[in-house]
Design a protein around this motif. Structure first.
Motif, PDB file in Angstrom:
ATOM      1  N   SER A   2       0.856  -1.199   0.000  1.00 53.23           N
ATOM      2  CA  SER A   2       0.000   0.000   0.000  1.00 53.23           C
ATOM      3  C   SER A   2       0.890   1.248   0.000  1.00 53.23           C
ATOM      4  O   SER A   2       2.044   1.209   0.442  1.00 53.23           O
ATOM      5  CB  SER A   2      -0.924   0.008   1.220  1.00 53.23           C
ATOM      6  OG  SER A   2      -0.170   0.029   2.420  1.00 53.23           O
ATOM      7  N   CYS A   3       0.345   2.333  -0.512  1.00 49.11           N
ATOM      8  CA  CYS A   3       1.080   3.615  -0.562  1.00 49.11           C
ATOM      9  C   CYS A   3       0.641   4.480   0.614  1.00 49.11           C
ATOM     10  O   CYS A   3      -0.552   4.737   0.793  1.00 49.11           O
ATOM     11  CB  CYS A   3       0.807   4.329  -1.885  1.00 49.11           C
ATOM     12  SG  CYS A   3       1.587   5.973  -1.996  1.00 49.11           S
ATOM     13  N   LYS A   4       1.605   4.924   1.393  1.00 50.06           N
ATOM     14  CA  LYS A   4       1.284   5.762   2.552  1.00 50.06           C
ATOM     15  C   LYS A   4       0.911   7.183   2.145  1.00 50.06           C
ATOM     16  O   LYS A   4       0.409   7.952   2.952  1.00 50.06           O
ATOM     17  CB  LYS A   4       2.468   5.795   3.510  1.00 50.06           C
ATOM     18  CG  LYS A   4       2.735   4.454   4.174  1.00 50.06           C
ATOM     19  CD  LYS A   4       3.870   4.566   5.190  1.00 50.06           C
ATOM     20  CE  LYS A   4       4.101   3.231   5.892  1.00 50.06           C
ATOM     21  NZ  LYS A   4       5.188   3.307   6.895  1.00 50.06           N
ATOM     22  N   GLY A   5       1.192   7.519   0.862  1.00 50.86           N
ATOM     23  CA  GLY A   5       0.844   8.861   0.402  1.00 50.86           C
ATOM     24  C   GLY A   5      -0.602   8.958  -0.010  1.00 50.86           C
ATOM     25  O   GLY A   5      -1.357   9.794   0.493  1.00 50.86           O
ATOM     26  N   CYS A   6      -1.027   8.080  -0.943  1.00 53.14           N
ATOM     27  CA  CYS A   6      -2.412   8.114  -1.422  1.00 53.14           C
ATOM     28  C   CYS A   6      -3.308   7.130  -0.679  1.00 53.14           C
ATOM     29  O   CYS A   6      -4.516   7.090  -0.918  1.00 53.14           O
ATOM     30  CB  CYS A   6      -2.446   7.836  -2.920  1.00 53.14           C
ATOM     31  SG  CYS A   6      -1.853   6.186  -3.362  1.00 53.14           S
ATOM     32  N   LEU A   7      -2.684   6.291   0.177  1.00 58.18           N
ATOM     33  CA  LEU A   7      -3.424   5.339   1.020  1.00 58.18           C
ATOM     34  C   LEU A   7      -4.197   4.300   0.201  1.00 58.18           C
ATOM     35  O   LEU A   7      -5.280   3.863   0.590  1.00 58.18           O
ATOM     36  CB  LEU A   7      -4.389   6.086   1.953  1.00 58.18           C
ATOM     37  CG  LEU A   7      -3.752   7.122   2.895  1.00 58.18           C
ATOM     38  CD1 LEU A   7      -4.826   7.810   3.723  1.00 58.18           C
ATOM     39  CD2 LEU A   7      -2.715   6.462   3.786  1.00 58.18           C
ATOM     40  N   ASP A  27      -4.233   0.486  -1.754  1.00 56.97           N
ATOM     41  CA  ASP A  27      -3.615  -0.835  -1.826  1.00 56.97           C
ATOM     42  C   ASP A  27      -3.390  -1.175  -3.292  1.00 56.97           C
ATOM     43  O   ASP A  27      -4.257  -0.910  -4.142  1.00 56.97           O
ATOM     44  CB  ASP A  27      -4.515  -1.884  -1.177  1.00 56.97           C
ATOM     45  CG  ASP A  27      -4.721  -1.615   0.311  1.00 56.97           C
ATOM     46  OD1 ASP A  27      -3.763  -1.092   0.942  1.00 56.97           O
ATOM     47  OD2 ASP A  27      -5.819  -1.895   0.832  1.00 56.97           O
ATOM     48  N   MET A  28      -2.230  -1.793  -3.607  1.00 56.86           N
ATOM     49  CA  MET A  28      -1.890  -2.031  -5.008  1.00 56.86           C
ATOM     50  C   MET A  28      -1.255  -3.401  -5.190  1.00 56.86           C
ATOM     51  O   MET A  28      -0.541  -3.902  -4.308  1.00 56.86           O
ATOM     52  CB  MET A  28      -0.910  -0.957  -5.511  1.00 56.86           C
ATOM     53  CG  MET A  28      -1.407   0.459  -5.385  1.00 56.86           C
ATOM     54  SD  MET A  28      -0.162   1.637  -5.921  1.00 56.86           S
ATOM     55  CE  MET A  28      -0.806   3.132  -5.185  1.00 56.86           C
ATOM     56  N   CYS A  29      -1.479  -3.899  -6.404  1.00 62.09           N
ATOM     57  CA  CYS A  29      -0.768  -5.104  -6.812  1.00 62.09           C
ATOM     58  C   CYS A  29       0.609  -4.693  -7.304  1.00 62.09           C
ATOM     59  O   CYS A  29       0.909  -3.503  -7.403  1.00 62.09           O
ATOM     60  CB  CYS A  29      -1.555  -5.840  -7.906  1.00 62.09           C
ATOM     61  SG  CYS A  29      -1.721  -4.869  -9.427  1.00 62.09           S
ATOM     62  N   ARG A  30       1.440  -5.685  -7.662  1.00 61.99           N
ATOM     63  CA  ARG A  30       2.808  -5.350  -8.062  1.00 61.99           C
ATOM     64  C   ARG A  30       2.828  -4.464  -9.300  1.00 61.99           C
ATOM     65  O   ARG A  30       3.589  -3.499  -9.375  1.00 61.99           O
ATOM     66  CB  ARG A  30       3.602  -6.631  -8.308  1.00 61.99           C
ATOM     67  CG  ARG A  30       5.046  -6.365  -8.760  1.00 61.99           C
ATOM     68  CD  ARG A  30       5.823  -7.650  -8.865  1.00 61.99           C
ATOM     69  NE  ARG A  30       5.975  -8.274  -7.568  1.00 61.99           N
ATOM     70  CZ  ARG A  30       6.898  -7.918  -6.666  1.00 61.99           C
ATOM     71  NH1 ARG A  30       7.713  -6.914  -6.922  1.00 61.99           N
ATOM     72  NH2 ARG A  30       6.971  -8.551  -5.522  1.00 61.99           N
ATOM     73  N   ARG A  31       1.994  -4.784 -10.306  1.00 65.71           N
ATOM     74  CA  ARG A  31       2.026  -4.015 -11.552  1.00 65.71           C
ATOM     75  C   ARG A  31       1.620  -2.571 -11.315  1.00 65.71           C
ATOM     76  O   ARG A  31       2.291  -1.645 -11.760  1.00 65.71           O
ATOM     77  CB  ARG A  31       1.085  -4.659 -12.575  1.00 65.71           C
ATOM     78  CG  ARG A  31       1.075  -3.925 -13.936  1.00 65.71           C
ATOM     79  CD  ARG A  31       0.265  -4.715 -14.952  1.00 65.71           C
ATOM     80  NE  ARG A  31      -1.140  -4.773 -14.584  1.00 65.71           N
ATOM     81  CZ  ARG A  31      -2.018  -3.803 -14.877  1.00 65.71           C
ATOM     82  NH1 ARG A  31      -1.629  -2.722 -15.512  1.00 65.71           N
ATOM     83  NH2 ARG A  31      -3.275  -3.949 -14.531  1.00 65.71           N
ATOM     84  N   HIS A  32       0.541  -2.378 -10.599  1.00 65.56           N
ATOM     85  CA  HIS A  32       0.097  -1.007 -10.348  1.00 65.56           C
ATOM     86  C   HIS A  32       1.032  -0.262  -9.386  1.00 65.56           C
ATOM     87  O   HIS A  32       1.174   0.961  -9.469  1.00 65.56           O
ATOM     88  CB  HIS A  32      -1.335  -1.013  -9.805  1.00 65.56           C
ATOM     89  CG  HIS A  32      -2.358  -1.233 -10.876  1.00 65.56           C
ATOM     90  ND1 HIS A  32      -3.166  -2.351 -10.918  1.00 65.56           N
ATOM     91  CD2 HIS A  32      -2.694  -0.493 -11.971  1.00 65.56           C
ATOM     92  CE1 HIS A  32      -3.959  -2.293 -11.971  1.00 65.56           C
ATOM     93  NE2 HIS A  32      -3.686  -1.159 -12.633  1.00 65.56           N
ATOM     94  N   PHE A  33       1.667  -1.014  -8.494  1.00 67.20           N
ATOM     95  CA  PHE A  33       2.621  -0.374  -7.593  1.00 67.20           C
ATOM     96  C   PHE A  33       3.815   0.157  -8.385  1.00 67.20           C
ATOM     97  O   PHE A  33       4.282   1.279  -8.153  1.00 67.20           O
ATOM     98  CB  PHE A  33       3.081  -1.367  -6.521  1.00 67.20           C
ATOM     99  CG  PHE A  33       4.123  -0.792  -5.603  1.00 67.20           C
ATOM    100  CD1 PHE A  33       3.786   0.130  -4.614  1.00 67.20           C
ATOM    101  CD2 PHE A  33       5.460  -1.156  -5.743  1.00 67.20           C
ATOM    102  CE1 PHE A  33       4.756   0.658  -3.779  1.00 67.20           C
ATOM    103  CE2 PHE A  33       6.428  -0.621  -4.911  1.00 67.20           C
ATOM    104  CZ  PHE A  33       6.080   0.292  -3.919  1.00 67.20           C
ATOM    105  N   ASN A  34       4.300  -0.671  -9.357  1.00 67.38           N
ATOM    106  CA  ASN A  34       5.426  -0.223 -10.182  1.00 67.38           C
ATOM    107  C   ASN A  34       5.033   0.992 -11.025  1.00 67.38           C
ATOM    108  O   ASN A  34       5.813   1.947 -11.170  1.00 67.38           O
ATOM    109  CB  ASN A  34       5.897  -1.360 -11.086  1.00 67.38           C
ATOM    110  CG  ASN A  34       6.559  -2.479 -10.297  1.00 67.38           C
ATOM    111  OD1 ASN A  34       7.011  -2.270  -9.167  1.00 67.38           O
ATOM    112  ND2 ASN A  34       6.602  -3.678 -10.873  1.00 67.38           N
ATOM    113  N   ASP A  35       3.816   0.958 -11.600  1.00 70.24           N
ATOM    114  CA  ASP A  35       3.344   2.114 -12.377  1.00 70.24           C
ATOM    115  C   ASP A  35       3.236   3.369 -11.489  1.00 70.24           C
ATOM    116  O   ASP A  35       3.572   4.488 -11.906  1.00 70.24           O
ATOM    117  CB  ASP A  35       1.983   1.810 -13.008  1.00 70.24           C
ATOM    118  CG  ASP A  35       2.065   0.730 -14.082  1.00 70.24           C
ATOM    119  OD1 ASP A  35       3.189   0.472 -14.558  1.00 70.24           O
ATOM    120  OD2 ASP A  35       1.006   0.160 -14.429  1.00 70.24           O
ATOM    121  N   HIS A  36       2.763   3.144 -10.293  1.00 73.48           N
ATOM    122  CA  HIS A  36       2.580   4.258  -9.354  1.00 73.48           C
ATOM    123  C   HIS A  36       3.923   4.890  -8.989  1.00 73.48           C
ATOM    124  O   HIS A  36       4.058   6.127  -8.968  1.00 73.48           O
ATOM    125  CB  HIS A  36       1.866   3.742  -8.098  1.00 73.48           C
ATOM    126  CG  HIS A  36       1.540   4.822  -7.107  1.00 73.48           C
ATOM    127  ND1 HIS A  36       0.693   5.868  -7.377  1.00 73.48           N
ATOM    128  CD2 HIS A  36       1.966   5.008  -5.818  1.00 73.48           C
ATOM    129  CE1 HIS A  36       0.603   6.657  -6.326  1.00 73.48           C
ATOM    130  NE2 HIS A  36       1.370   6.145  -5.345  1.00 73.48           N
TER     131      HIS A  36
END
Length: 207
Positions: free
Chosen positions: A15-20, A22-31
């Protein structure tokens, strides 16, 4: 579940502490890639601001060479020369007043004229031998009076003159103002303060 994959059900791995989110690996990398691009935009804006600030600072340091600044410098120099000239003139006038007040030449010239008249009268009467006691008394009285006048202290000795100098507010006698200051006036020099501030008065007071 990954908030970015919705409505698909994909397991989130972080999960991203900035936008709060939860993400999978692909979306986390894009993010993260997007965040790096956004950070680069911040650096670009930072570098642009720094460059613009440097250019502005350089121009400001050379502002004294601008036509407007040179015109003001010229006015200041002219005001300075006029002020020095006026002060010198006022001082010379004060010196002339001192010389006039302390000089007794006119008074002594008048006494000399009266003595010369008595001298001529004495010689004429001596040659003609036509003088009497009353003439002698009259001459003695005149001479004693002239001697008393000669030895009488002058008014400047008994009541000395006083130098009166008008104070000058050097903080306001000359100033630079602009259209964006609190008074909203255009740039100007306080030339009219010159005559008001350069008054040197010499006076003598008698009871």
């Amino acid at each position: 579940m990954c908030d970015m994959c919705s409505p698909k059900q994909v397991v989130a791995i972080t999960s991203c502490k900035g936008c709060l989110k939860d993400m999978c690996r692909r979306h986390f990398n894009d993010h993260r890639e997007k965040l790096f691009k956004d950070l680069q935009n911040v650096f670009d804006l930072h570098d642009n601001l720094l460059q613009e600030l440097q250019l502005t600072t350089n121009r400001a340091s050379k502002s004294s060479d601008s036509n407007n600044a040179l015109a003001l410098f010229k006015q200041i120099d002219e005001w300075k020369a006029k002020t020095i000239e006026r002060v010198s003139q006022a001082a010379n006038e004060a010196r002339a007043n001192v010389e006039r007040l302390f000089s007794r030449k006119a008074e002594y010239d008048q006494l000399k004229k009266k003595v010369d008249e008595i001298t001529k009268e004495l010689k004429d009467q001596q040659e003609s031998e036509s003088f009497v006691e009353t003439d002698i008394d009259h001459w003695m009285k005149q001479l004693k009076q002239l001697k008393a006048d000669l030895n009488r202290p002058s008014k400047v000795d008994t009541d000395p003159p006083v130098l009166q100098v008008q104070n000058i507010d050097w903080n306001t006698i000359i100033k630079i103002s602009s259209s964006y200051n609190e008074h909203g006036k255009h740039t100007n020099l306080a030339q009219n303060q010159l005559e008001k501030g350069m008054l040197y008065l010499l006076s003598i007071k008698y009871p």
